[in-house]
Design an enzyme around this catalytic site. Structure first.
Site, PDB file in Angstrom:
ATOM      1  N   GLN A  88      36.551  -4.465 -12.771  1.00 54.46           N
ATOM      2  CA  GLN A  88      37.815  -4.954 -13.312  1.00 54.46           C
ATOM      3  C   GLN A  88      39.053  -3.962 -13.013  1.00 54.46           C
ATOM      4  OE1 GLN A  88      36.568  -5.252 -17.607  1.00 54.46           O
ATOM      5  NE2 GLN A  88      36.826  -7.541 -17.455  1.00 54.46           N
ATOM      6  N   ILE A  90      41.937  -2.008 -14.155  1.00 55.51           N
ATOM      7  CA  ILE A  90      42.343  -1.298 -15.180  1.00 55.51           C
ATOM      8  C   ILE A  90      43.864  -0.784 -15.274  1.00 55.51           C
ATOM      9  CG2 ILE A  90      41.600   0.609 -17.025  1.00 55.51           C
ATOM     10  CD1 ILE A  90      39.505  -1.597 -16.546  1.00 55.51           C
ATOM     11  N   HIS A 106      32.524   5.699  -6.996  1.00 57.55           N
ATOM     12  CA  HIS A 106      32.638   4.766  -5.847  1.00 57.55           C
ATOM     13  C   HIS A 106      31.522   5.085  -5.029  1.00 57.55           C
ATOM     14  CE1 HIS A 106      34.513   3.086  -2.141  1.00 57.55           C
ATOM     15  NE2 HIS A 106      35.519   2.397  -3.089  1.00 57.55           N
ATOM     16  N   ASP A 142      40.963   3.933  -5.785  1.00 60.22           N
ATOM     17  CA  ASP A 142      40.191   4.535  -4.891  1.00 60.22           C
ATOM     18  C   ASP A 142      40.774   5.566  -3.901  1.00 60.22           C
ATOM     19  OD1 ASP A 142      41.279   2.640  -3.436  1.00 60.22           O
ATOM     20  OD2 ASP A 142      39.480   1.586  -3.064  1.00 60.22           O
ATOM     21  N   PRO A 572     -18.357   7.745  15.411  1.00 61.45           N
ATOM     22  CA  PRO A 572     -19.591   7.775  16.635  1.00 61.45           C
ATOM     23  C   PRO A 572     -20.633   6.426  16.695  1.00 61.45           C
ATOM     24  CG  PRO A 572     -20.287   8.928  14.594  1.00 61.45           C
ATOM     25  CD  PRO A 572     -18.760   8.636  14.426  1.00 61.45           C
ATOM     26  N   GLN A 600     -17.435   2.719  21.572  1.00 54.12           N
ATOM     27  CA  GLN A 600     -17.516   1.550  22.604  1.00 54.12           C
ATOM     28  C   GLN A 600     -18.846   0.932  22.635  1.00 54.12           C
ATOM     29  OE1 GLN A 600     -15.694   2.682  26.442  1.00 54.12           O
ATOM     30  NE2 GLN A 600     -16.179   0.657  27.375  1.00 54.12           N
ATOM     31  N   GLY A 630     -13.065   6.210  24.501  1.00 53.46           N
ATOM     32  CA  GLY A 630     -12.409   7.129  23.835  1.00 53.46           C
ATOM     33  C   GLY A 630     -11.416   7.751  24.753  1.00 53.46           C
ATOM     34  N   VAL A 633      -8.200   4.854  24.337  1.00 56.66           N
ATOM     35  CA  VAL A 633      -8.042   4.658  22.911  1.00 56.66           C
ATOM     36  C   VAL A 633      -7.784   5.608  22.061  1.00 56.66           C
ATOM     37  CG1 VAL A 633      -8.248   3.163  20.899  1.00 56.66           C
ATOM     38  CG2 VAL A 633      -8.762   2.131  23.075  1.00 56.66           C
ATOM     39  N   GLN A 635      -7.618   8.726  23.064  1.00 53.75           N
ATOM     40  CA  GLN A 635      -6.538   9.665  23.510  1.00 53.75           C
ATOM     41  C   GLN A 635      -5.144   9.328  22.892  1.00 53.75           C
ATOM     42  OE1 GLN A 635      -6.786  12.655  25.634  1.00 53.75           O
ATOM     43  NE2 GLN A 635      -4.900  12.974  24.456  1.00 53.75           N
ATOM     44  N   CYS A 707     -26.312  13.566  13.075  1.00 54.13           N
ATOM     45  CA  CYS A 707     -25.726  14.841  13.237  1.00 54.13           C
ATOM     46  C   CYS A 707     -26.304  16.059  12.585  1.00 54.13           C
ATOM     47  CB  CYS A 707     -24.401  14.524  12.818  1.00 54.13           C
ATOM     48  SG  CYS A 707     -24.064  14.030  11.334  1.00 54.13           S
ATOM     49  N   SER A 792     -29.993  18.296  20.808  1.00 49.53           N
ATOM     50  CA  SER A 792     -30.656  17.321  21.745  1.00 49.53           C
ATOM     51  C   SER A 792     -30.162  15.914  21.368  1.00 49.53           C
ATOM     52  CB  SER A 792     -32.070  17.227  21.717  1.00 49.53           C
ATOM     53  OG  SER A 792     -32.322  17.034  20.249  1.00 49.53           O
TER      54      SER A 792
END
Length: 889
Positions: A88, A90, A106, A142, A572, A600, A630, A633, A635, A707, A792
């Site tokens: 408003q 003022i 502001h 302002d 893997p 893959q 590998g 993708v 990389q 593994c 192995s």
């Protein structure tokens, strides 16, 4: 200090509350009149606190202050006027009345943007810095002297709402309170506001918000976001005015494929795509709009612009009618000024504000068993009838946006009809690779082709990362609670269990896994992993830390554990589904999104898993799966600047290369589970029968493609010959054959290249179709031999002697390797067991057992077997970052 608060909204309410908490006396609150019988939050709060509240419709007439209004204000005896959010005008008779004058908030860095639409112009002009100013009010409201300013970065896709919620609201409240404190202490500056750089542009109105198409895409994006919600940037197309909302420049990987939308004056037609409406600037660059408001006021997803006529009215069941009535009651509670909620009742025209949208979403969640709507859904269906139709479609799962067409390869095998997806999975959809490139995945049991699988290219990686980034930054995944995230992961685990026979059969066909082992381990442990990490979702906690205090003030320091963002997971071929689950479950539980690259040669369970994530309700883009090489993708994931974490299981050589790429690209986090040459020490005082049994399992489990397989067995001299004899007898009993046969012990090696590598070691190929390798035992292996030093990764047992009682010598030999993944010891002597387990240099030590991994126990290696952990609470840390936050008060 006696303060009069003049303003409105939640911002004004928050400033008012904080001022009272600071000990100031609020002598009166001046706010706007009730709208549709609903009081403003500031006035409502003050009334509850017993503070005088005034709701003047205006303060002046024909430029002159209204005497009765000024008199009511002056009677309060305020020493300072605080205007936190004042709409408003003022009069100066009020502004200048208190002995300390008036301060006002502001939403811009004055003098850059003045006027009521300053925050809009900050975005429209593409400013890189935004912020707010608290200044001494004057007759211009302002143009007065500056008291305090704070700035923030304006992000490329910020809107008025996001900038307000992220900075202008929370920091603005603190700034107002800080300003009052400076005034009370007599330290408040009065800096003349410069004219240099000052702008004033008019209030944004619908008639002036038309889009000018003869400018670059970024400028068009800025215009749309600067007009977002109110009044809305618009253009003429298809014979009507279309208003655009939710614009973004973040469209990496998005192809302009869809139906053209001709737009008069535009550089080229827009394109309605699955993601939304793509628009073009005169520089040829693109932007994406996600929502369109039609001329009749209805808001629709931009992706559905040409399908809006398809939305026929649903006929509700008795149960759904009951739900509709419950929701109607919720609307009545939220809209107290509405006497009756009927089909045409408009939520916003009935007085609802943004806070009421949040309340409605939460009410629906309570009424509809946790159904997650987004705030945008309410804006899309503003009338009660439309809202109920949207709600019922969501409850039925009929939302066409959620549909996903899947081209299956079907096979009747193992008394099942397998339905296997074979395309890339990006952004919640199965799609062909760039250029429709494919490759053959082979059944190792007979060498036949299972199916053609899409072969991901670099551009596909970029699309998947963009989808994951958008899901992380803008999607539902980051908005739902941690507990709801856990609920989705529990649902995914349930679906995996329901499909366990299908998953295990695919694992047998694609990886050569023995079906019974696949049920128990490949699939069974995958299900357990998702259940375990689902339970962690709402238990990822930070801590509070005592630090030196900033006397006379105090400090509070706390930590937050946050998701890192987009993660790349490279898995893997030996445990295709289980390795995916070990990493992906922890990654998702932490709140990240993911791009998975399966091996893959074994992509099919990963793609079936992707399908199950859709059924579980995991939001689109959270999980993406890219079969491919590998070198290409993997990389690209390692190099990609938007990927913040790589989780890898594979060879040490490749792990080193990935680590180098992660460092050079963007110093992304990386965890590596690499090669192993795990020693198993068998002492003469062991339970020989168990040692033989577990020694066999330590080597031949999963065809030696394990593994943590025992890469070398050290057997104490006095039992060596007996141990070897019994092992050879047991090997002779192993049944080699079709992995789907329930009595098969030993299936084919995973793929031809691996079989050929094993044949170099001196073993034999089984004379039958497929990639079968005969379980092999080498004895009297010396430390210098190749097979004593290198992994192995097949059914090859390597046995060496050690002298009776020479514990330290055998430990030296066992540790004489750069690998350190796992190890084992068999002995009845508890002291020896503890001593040996202390000295073995490996991430896991098994005592009188082997292969005993569990989802709650951390798993990972030492030395060149890698670093970082899968499983257990420790795995979460691989996918989280710790942020320290310090408060002063």
């Amino acid at each position: 200090m006696k303060i009069a608060v003049i303003g409105q909204s939640l911002f004004g309410q928050e400033v008012y509350c904080r001022l009272r908490e600071e000990g100031h006396e609020v002598v009166g609150v001046f706010t706007v009149p009730d709208k549709d019988g609903k009081a403003d939050p500031l006035g409502l709060q003050a009334e509850q606190d017993g503070v005088p509240v005034f709701k003047f419709s205006r303060w002046r007439a024909k430029g002159q202050a209204l005497p009765d209004v000024v008199a009511q204000y002056q009677a309060l005896g305020a020493e300072l006027n605080v205007l936190p959010f004042c709409s408003q005008f003022i009069p100066m008779e009020v502004i200048g009345a208190p002995r300390h004058g008036s301060i006002i908030y502001h939403p811009s860095l004055l003098p850059r943007h003045r006027g009521a639409s300053a925050i809009n112009w900050t975005l429209i002009h593409g400013d890189k810095k935004g912020g707010f100013t608290i200044f001494w009010a004057d007759d211009g409201l302002d143009t007065g002297d500056l008291l305090l300013q704070k700035e923030c970065e304006v992000l490329p896709d910020d809107t008025v709402s996001s900038l307000y919620n992220r900075f202008l609201f929370p920091e603005g409240v603190k700034g107002m309170v800080q300003a009052v404190k400076l005034i009370a202490e007599g330290k408040a500056p009065r800096l003349p506001q410069p004219e240099d750089g000052a702008t004033y542009e008019g209030i944004q109105r619908k008639e002036t918000a038309r889009i000018d198409w003869d400018q670059p895409a970024e400028a068009i994006h800025n215009w749309i976001r600067g007009n977002d919600k109110v009044p809305g940037a618009w253009t003429e197309a298809c014979g009507q005015k279309l208003t655009f909302f939710n614009s973004t420049l973040n469209i990496a990987g998005l192809e302009p494929e869809g139906e053209d939308l001709p737009i008069p004056g535009a550089h080229r037609p827009g394109v309605v795509t699955k993601a939304g409406l793509i628009l073009f600037g005169n520089d040829g660059r693109m932007l994406l709009v996600k929502s369109i408001q039609l001329e009749d006021g209805k808001m629709i997803p931009a992706a559905r612009f040409f399908r809006r006529a398809e939305t026929s009215t649903l006929e509700l069941t008795e149960e759904e009618l009951g739900t509709a009535e419950a929701v109607r009651d919720a609307w009545k509670r939220i809209l107290p000024s509405v006497l009756e909620v009927d089909e045409s009742t408009d939520f916003f025209k009935s007085g609802a504000a943004s806070v009421d949208v949040v309340r409605l979403v939460e009410e629906v969640k309570e009424l509809c068993d946790g159904l997650e709507l987004e705030n945008e859904d309410v804006y899309m269906a503003t009338t009660f009838g439309d809202f109920i139709q949207l709600l019922v479609r969501r409850l039925r799962g009929d939302d066409k946006e959620a549909e996903c067409a899947i081209a299956y390869v079907e096979k009747a095998v193992n008394k099942l009809t397998l339905r296997m997806p074979h395309q890339l999975f990006i952004g919640g959809a199965f799609v062909d690779a760039e250029g429709s490139k494919t490759y053959e995945t082979i059944n190792p049991t007979d060498g036949s082709v299972l199916c053609q699988v899409s072969l991901a290219q670099v551009s596909d990686v970029d699309k998947a990362v963009a989808a994951a980034k958008d899901a992380f930054e803008n999607g539902l995944w980051g908005k739902i609670s941690a507990r709801d995230r856990g609920r989705l992961l529990y649902r995914l685990a349930e679906l995996m269990e329901q499909h366990q026979e299908e998953l295990a059969t695919i694992e047998a066909l694609d990886a050569g896994a023995v079906y019974t082992l696949a049920l128990k381990t490949h699939v069974g442990m995958s299900v357990q992993t998702f259940r375990y990490f689902a339970g962690w979702c709402d238990k990822i906690q930070g801590s509070t830390i005592p630090i030196n205090q900033a006397r006379p003030n105090r400090n509070l320091t706390m930590t937050r554990r946050e998701p890192v963002g987009v993660c790349g997971i490279i898995i893997p071929w030996n445990y295709p589904l289980m390795m995916l689950s070990w990493k992906t479950a922890a990654c998702l539980a932490a709140g990240n999104t993911v791009v998975v690259k399966p091996a893959q040669v074994t992509p099919l369970t990963a793609l079936k898993f992707a399908e199950l994530t859709l059924k579980a309700g995991i939001p689109k883009g959270v999980v993406n799966v890219l079969p491919g090489s590998g070198s290409l993708v993997g990389q690209r994931l390692s190099d990609h600047p938007d990927v913040r974490k790589i989780g890898f299981t594979g060879s040490t050589e490749v792990g080193k290369h990935i680590m180098r790429s992660c460092a050079l690209s963007n110093v992304k986090k990386v965890s590596l589970e690499l090669g192993g040459k795990s020693p198993l020490l068998i002492f003469a005082d062991c339970d020989l029968g168990k040692a033989v049994q577990m020694g066999m399992s330590s080597v031949f489990f999963n065809k030696g493609e394990n593994c943590i397989a025992a890469g070398r067995l050290f057997v104490e001299d006095s039992i060596h010959d007996q141990f070897v004899q019994r092992v050879v007898e047991e090997v002779g009993k192993m049944k080699i054959g079709n992995p789907l046969d329930r009595d098969t012990d030993h299936g084919p090696q995973n793929h031809l290249a691996h079989l050929q590598k094993l044949l170099v070691c001196g073993g034999k190929q089984v004379p039958r179709p497929g990639f079968f390798f005969e379980p092999t035992v080498f004895t009297d292996v010396q430390d210098h031999m190749f097979i004593a030093r290198e992994e192995s990764f097949g059914p090859v047992m390597i046995i060496s002697r050690f002298a009776d009682g020479d514990v330290d010598a055998v430990l030296t030999r066992a540790n004489a390797t750069e690998f350190g993944l796992a190890s084992g010891v068999f002995t009845r002597d508890i002291n020896k067991a503890l001593y040996v387990s202390d000295k073995l240099e490996a991430g896991t030590v098994f005592v009188n057992t082997y292969n005993k991994t569990d989802v709650a126990a951390p798993f990972g290696g030492f030395k060149q077997s890698g670093f970082g952990k899968d499983l257990g609470e420790a795995a979460l840390n691989e996918y989280l970052r710790v942020k320290t936050v310090t408060f002063e008060y």
